[in-house]
Design a protein around this motif. Structure first.
Motif, PDB file in Angstrom:
ATOM      1  N   LYS A 121       0.846  -1.191   0.000  1.00 22.46           N
ATOM      2  CA  LYS A 121       0.000   0.000   0.000  1.00 22.46           C
ATOM      3  C   LYS A 121       0.882   1.243   0.000  1.00 22.46           C
ATOM      4  N   ILE A 122       0.673   2.129  -0.981  1.00 25.65           N
ATOM      5  CA  ILE A 122       1.416   3.390  -1.050  1.00 25.65           C
ATOM      6  C   ILE A 122       0.398   4.526  -1.031  1.00 25.65           C
ATOM      7  N   PHE A 123       0.507   5.394  -0.057  1.00 22.51           N
ATOM      8  CA  PHE A 123      -0.414   6.522   0.025  1.00 22.51           C
ATOM      9  C   PHE A 123       0.010   7.615  -0.968  1.00 22.51           C
ATOM     10  N   PRO A 124      -0.931   8.476  -1.343  1.00 20.09           N
ATOM     11  CA  PRO A 124      -0.594   9.535  -2.307  1.00 20.09           C
ATOM     12  C   PRO A 124       0.548  10.423  -1.825  1.00 20.09           C
ATOM     13  N   ASN A 125       1.345  10.860  -2.783  1.00 17.46           N
ATOM     14  CA  ASN A 125       2.431  11.815  -2.535  1.00 17.46           C
ATOM     15  C   ASN A 125       3.410  11.373  -1.454  1.00 17.46           C
ATOM     16  N   PRO A 126       4.004  10.171  -1.609  1.00 15.93           N
ATOM     17  CA  PRO A 126       5.004   9.757  -0.628  1.00 15.93           C
ATOM     18  C   PRO A 126       6.228  10.666  -0.727  1.00 15.93           C
ATOM     19  N   ARG A 175       2.666   4.986  -8.517  1.00 18.46           N
ATOM     20  CA  ARG A 175       2.556   5.601  -7.200  1.00 18.46           C
ATOM     21  C   ARG A 175       1.507   4.891  -6.348  1.00 18.46           C
ATOM     22  N   GLU A 176       0.381   5.549  -6.067  1.00 21.23           N
ATOM     23  CA  GLU A 176      -0.576   4.963  -5.122  1.00 21.23           C
ATOM     24  C   GLU A 176      -1.515   3.944  -5.765  1.00 21.23           C
ATOM     25  N   ARG A 177      -1.435   3.738  -7.082  1.00 20.64           N
ATOM     26  CA  ARG A 177      -2.319   2.763  -7.712  1.00 20.64           C
ATOM     27  C   ARG A 177      -1.864   1.344  -7.361  1.00 20.64           C
ATOM     28  N   PRO A 178      -2.746   0.500  -6.816  1.00 16.43           N
ATOM     29  CA  PRO A 178      -2.345  -0.861  -6.420  1.00 16.43           C
ATOM     30  C   PRO A 178      -1.856  -1.665  -7.624  1.00 16.43           C
TER      31      PRO A 178
END
Length: 298
Positions: A121-126, A175-178
């Protein structure tokens, strides 16, 4: 006796593919003297309040069943909560719609699949992309490898990555897209098999081939031909459909080493026009016969 139902399809997607599926199901039902009403998902809004959940606006006639030709999972679940039989179920659609969930279910049932690693899981704007685990995953899977976004259709959102830097660049782009990382099955380059399973039986099959793309999807330019699946392929397709709980599905198989079949994907909303054009088998007829049988049973 089954007399009336709904076919739900998405009202905001461009093109006619989804309404086309609904119309095929409607026509097959008419042959059985069943009236099916075509309804866009945006015409059925779920209303939640203290007295409970319902559908807004209310329809005058309650359906005996719903064929759910969409991925609006919350709507499908709301219909189930109203004790309306839904085919496929909200749970089955959930597992098929999310490729991470699909591979979890297939691996839990010990079915043969390409080695697959679920992205974190990657949250937006890491602030920064941690790459160490991705580099290790690339080494384990080998190059080239495949990156698939967890949500996508028609072979889109699927990428072939040749190098470690290409892997990092693509993940940074997603980025945040699984997504999942998956070993590339070179023995199945540009070739796969679509088996349509209805009620635990394979009712139609075709082989898809692309001469200029590692993906074989017809919508991406691939060609198709009638295919006679082996006993092993039939058993695997049926097992994959059961693993995700579908009443009907399009199961895509790859040709592994020595032509060992591997499950690539299970589609709960598989379109049926192409396979009819190829095989002259109307999968919609099998779907309606199966639904009628299930409803009569209980």
């Amino acid at each position: 006796m089954v007399k009336y139902g709904w076919v739900v399809y998405n009202g905001h997607l461009p093109g006619n593919k989804f309404r086309d599926f609904a119309e095929w199901i409607q026509a097959a039902a008419k042959e059985k003297n069943i009236r099916l009403e075509l309804i866009k998902n945006n015409e059925l809004l779920a209303l939640h309040q203290q007295t409970g959940g319902t559908i807004f606006p209310e329809y005058n006639k309650r359906p005996d069943f719903v064929v759910f030709g969409d991925k609006d999972i919350h709507l499908a679940k709301q219909l189930e909560l109203l004790d309306i039989p839904v085919f496929n179920s909200a749970q089955a659609i959930t597992l098929c719609d999310d490729k991470i969930a699909t591979y979890q279910a297939l691996s839990a049932h010990h079915l043969p699949i390409p080695k697959t690693i679920a992205g974190p899981k990657i949250f937006p704007n890491p602030s920064a992309l941690e790459t160490a685990s991705f580099i290790e995953a690339g080494k384990m899977l080998g190059y080239p490898l495949v990156i698939k976004e967890a949500f996508g259709s028609f072979g889109e959102q699927v990428y072939l990555v040749e190098t470690e830097q290409g892997l990092i660049d693509k993940i940074a782009e997603l980025r945040e897209r699984p997504f999942v990382l998956q070993e590339f099955i070179s023995s199945s380059y540009g070739t796969d098999v679509r088996l349509n399973v209805v009620g635990g039986k394979v009712v139609a099959a075709m082989k898809r081939t692309s001469s200029n793309d590692f993906r074989a999807n017809v919508s991406a330019g691939g060609s198709m031909e009638v295919y006679q699946p082996t006993k092993k392929e039939i058993e695997l397709a049926v097992a994959a459909s059961r693993a995700v709980g579908t009443d009907f599905a399009g199961v895509d198989l790859l040709f592994g080493p020595e032509e060992t079949p591997l499950v690539c994907e299970v589609n709960s909303n598989a379109h049926i026009r192409n396979i009819f054009d190829c095989t002259h088998v109307n999968v919609a007829t099998y779907i309606i016969d199966y639904i009628v049988e299930k409803l009569q049973e209980g």
